[in-house]
Design a protein around this motif. Structure first.
Motif, PDB file in Angstrom:
ATOM      1  N   VAL A 209       0.839  -1.204   0.000  1.00  0.00           N
ATOM      2  CA  VAL A 209       0.000   0.000   0.000  1.00  0.00           C
ATOM      3  C   VAL A 209       0.872   1.252   0.000  1.00  0.00           C
ATOM      4  N   ARG A 210       1.920   1.254   0.808  1.00  0.00           N
ATOM      5  CA  ARG A 210       2.833   2.409   0.827  1.00  0.00           C
ATOM      6  C   ARG A 210       3.484   2.611  -0.537  1.00  0.00           C
ATOM      7  N   PHE A 211       3.855   1.520  -1.166  1.00  0.00           N
ATOM      8  CA  PHE A 211       4.519   1.608  -2.460  1.00  0.00           C
ATOM      9  C   PHE A 211       3.577   2.151  -3.537  1.00  0.00           C
ATOM     10  N   LEU A 212       2.308   1.693  -3.510  1.00  0.00           N
ATOM     11  CA  LEU A 212       1.352   2.060  -4.555  1.00  0.00           C
ATOM     12  C   LEU A 212       0.676   3.409  -4.321  1.00  0.00           C
ATOM     13  N   PHE A 213       0.508   3.809  -3.065  1.00  0.00           N
ATOM     14  CA  PHE A 213      -0.350   4.965  -2.798  1.00  0.00           C
ATOM     15  C   PHE A 213       0.328   6.136  -2.088  1.00  0.00           C
ATOM     16  N   PHE A 214       1.606   5.999  -1.742  1.00  0.00           N
ATOM     17  CA  PHE A 214       2.332   7.116  -1.145  1.00  0.00           C
ATOM     18  C   PHE A 214       3.436   7.538  -2.103  1.00  0.00           C
ATOM     19  N   PRO A 215       3.203   8.571  -2.883  1.00  0.00           N
ATOM     20  CA  PRO A 215       4.143   8.926  -3.965  1.00  0.00           C
ATOM     21  C   PRO A 215       5.434   9.568  -3.484  1.00  0.00           C
ATOM     22  N   ASP A 216       6.477   9.274  -4.177  1.00  0.00           N
ATOM     23  CA  ASP A 216       7.768   9.947  -3.993  1.00  0.00           C
ATOM     24  C   ASP A 216       8.010  10.755  -5.260  1.00  0.00           C
ATOM     25  N   PHE A 217       7.670  12.059  -5.205  1.00  0.00           N
ATOM     26  CA  PHE A 217       7.717  12.883  -6.411  1.00  0.00           C
ATOM     27  C   PHE A 217       9.143  13.119  -6.903  1.00  0.00           C
ATOM     28  N   SER A 218      10.131  12.808  -6.085  1.00  0.00           N
ATOM     29  CA  SER A 218      11.518  12.971  -6.534  1.00  0.00           C
ATOM     30  C   SER A 218      11.857  11.961  -7.631  1.00  0.00           C
ATOM     31  N   LYS A 219      11.028  10.915  -7.755  1.00  0.00           N
ATOM     32  CA  LYS A 219      11.291   9.881  -8.763  1.00  0.00           C
ATOM     33  C   LYS A 219      10.632  10.189 -10.103  1.00  0.00           C
TER      34      LYS A 219
END
Length: 460
Positions: A209-219
């Motif tokens: 869930v963290r991987f799919l729904f918490f974005p890392d905009f630096s990527k």
């Protein structure tokens, strides 16, 4: 109904739900369960997902609406419908070449799609036989490599896919496509939900869930955007001509905006469920999230081999993957059959049999590109495809060039060439706001986005 005049001239979808299930069955395919997870894993997880969702609804919905309008107005396959709408708009018949463009891409994709669909059948059998028990990563890779090195196995499984696909399409829309798909799709949806619940219990759902729904905009970079747009474009099924064929049998009072939104929502929901099914296993067993196309066929068998009841779970997973693949194959074949009937006056069974045979035989080239011809580069003289095998050339040209260009021309045709009274009439059940948003999207958003994708891909 030119393409069905001989056997079911008055066909209409039994219900709005039947149409949505059939259209969703076409849109939901390997792109959702096989391609979406590894694309997400390779391109930043939730950051990729956000761009994908924006493109699926911002570009996919308007383009599906355009194709459905073409079909319902023209009441023929994609070529005949564009020709009819062009004549009504007092435009050149030459616009019908958009349809030829789309059918060319559809045929090229189907030739290799049936081969990949065949892999799922092979893995169903192997999983049921317990071949994945206690499998280590190196063993899983070796097992997949053994399949790739066996043209006989791939040709056999590809033949099975072609026969099943042709039997359904050959029976027509009512007795074949609608009847079969309205059974398979509920089974597929229910199975995927149950498998995702199992993944929640057995796997690391929190990390997924963290991987799919918490974005890392630096990527997020230019490549992430291109990949997300391309995946959305491929996944929702625009540019193939199928939605035009299916749209020809929609009742006048059916809301095109409503069904288009429902199709994209269903397609996106399946992609998300696939991620919530696959990534908990990946994280739980310490597997590589960015393992590319091998995520499903090389990585997941390791997880299935380590978990309780893994053989049964593996059978269920690859069976769902096959159901997604075969419904898409059916949807891809239909516009090709419709055009062949319209163009050459064949009966549906004969047209289906001829096309099925051609697809299977030409699929040999795809099969051999993974083994005997893996060092054959048909476009070695070009810079872009210098190191590309037959399969990669098929995929790249059809998916990344012909489909986008065809969709670009469709957007231009519907947004700028088609007479406004036509699309206003077809969208009469929608509000003025929806009509205005659709027109803006097909006139500006979709064309500009597609042009930028092509520019980045082939120039940048």
């Amino acid at each position: 109904m030119t393409d069905l005049a001989a056997d079911q001239p008055e066909f209409r979808w039994s219900s709005r739900l039947s149409f949505v299930l059939v259209a969703s069955g076409f849109a939901v395919g390997l792109g959702n369960i096989w391609r979406f997870p590894y694309m997400t894993g390779e391109n930043g997880g939730a950051a990729f997902l956000l761009i994908y969702l924006a493109c699926a609804f911002g570009i996919g919905v308007p383009l599906i609406m355009a194709e459905l309008m073409l079909g319902r107005r023209g009441k023929k396959g994609i070529v005949g419908s564009i020709r009819a709408v062009a004549a009504e708009s007092k435009a050149s018949r030459g616009w019908s070449w958009i349809g030829i463009f789309a059918l060319t891409a559809t045929f090229a994709i189907l030739v290799y799609y049936v081969v990949i669909a065949g892999w799922t059948l092979d893995y169903i059998v192997r999983s049921g036989a317990g071949s994945f028990a206690d499998m280590r990563p190196a063993q899983s890779i070796a097992a997949f490599d053994a399949l790739m090195a066996s043209p006989g196995r791939m040709i056999f499984w590809g033949a099975c896919v072609v026969v099943m696909m042709a039997l359904v399409v050959g029976k027509g829309l009512k007795n074949g496509i609608e009847k079969v798909t309205t059974i398979l799709m509920p089974v597929f949806f229910a199975g995927l939900v149950l498998l995702s619940i199992y993944a929640m219990i057995v796997g690391d759902m929190g990390q997924a869930v963290r991987f799919l729904f918490f974005p890392d905009f630096s990527k997020i970079d230019g490549n992430t955007v291109i990949m997300a747009v391309g995946q959305a474009f491929f996944s929702v099924g625009v540019g193939f001509g199928t939605m035009v064929s299916f749209g020809g049998y929609l009742d006048k009072d059916t809301s095109i905006a409503g069904v288009a939104g429902t199709i994209v929502a269903a397609d996106t929901g399946v992609a998300l469920l696939a991620g919530l099914t696959i990534f908990p296993f990946v994280f739980q067993y310490g597997l590589e999230i960015a393992s590319g196309p091998g995520l499903v066929f090389e990585t997941l068998p390791v997880a299935f081999g380590a978990m309780p009841g893994g053989s049964l779970v593996g059978v269920a997973f690859f069976l769902l993957l096959f159901l997604a693949a075969i419904t898409s194959c059916i949807g891809l074949l239909e516009p090709l059959v419709s055009y062949t009937i319209e163009k050459f006056g064949m009966t549906r069974p004969i047209a289906t049999a001829i096309l099925g045979g051609l697809i299977w035989v030409l699929g040999f080239a795809t099969v051999f590109s993974f083994n005997h011809w893996d060092d054959l580069y048909p476009l070695a003289w070009t810079g872009m495809f210098a190191d590309s095998t037959i399969y990669i050339v098929q995929d790249m040209i059809a998916v990344n060039f012909i489909l986008p260009v065809g969709a670009l021309l469709t957007a231009i045709f519907m947004g700028w060439i088609t007479h406004k009274d036509i699309w206003r009439n077809e969208l009469s059940s929608s509000s003025r706001l929806v009509q205005s948003l659709w027109l803006f999207a097909v006139r500006f958003v979709a064309p500009v986005t597609i042009i930028l994708i092509l520019a980045f891909a082939y120039i940048g």
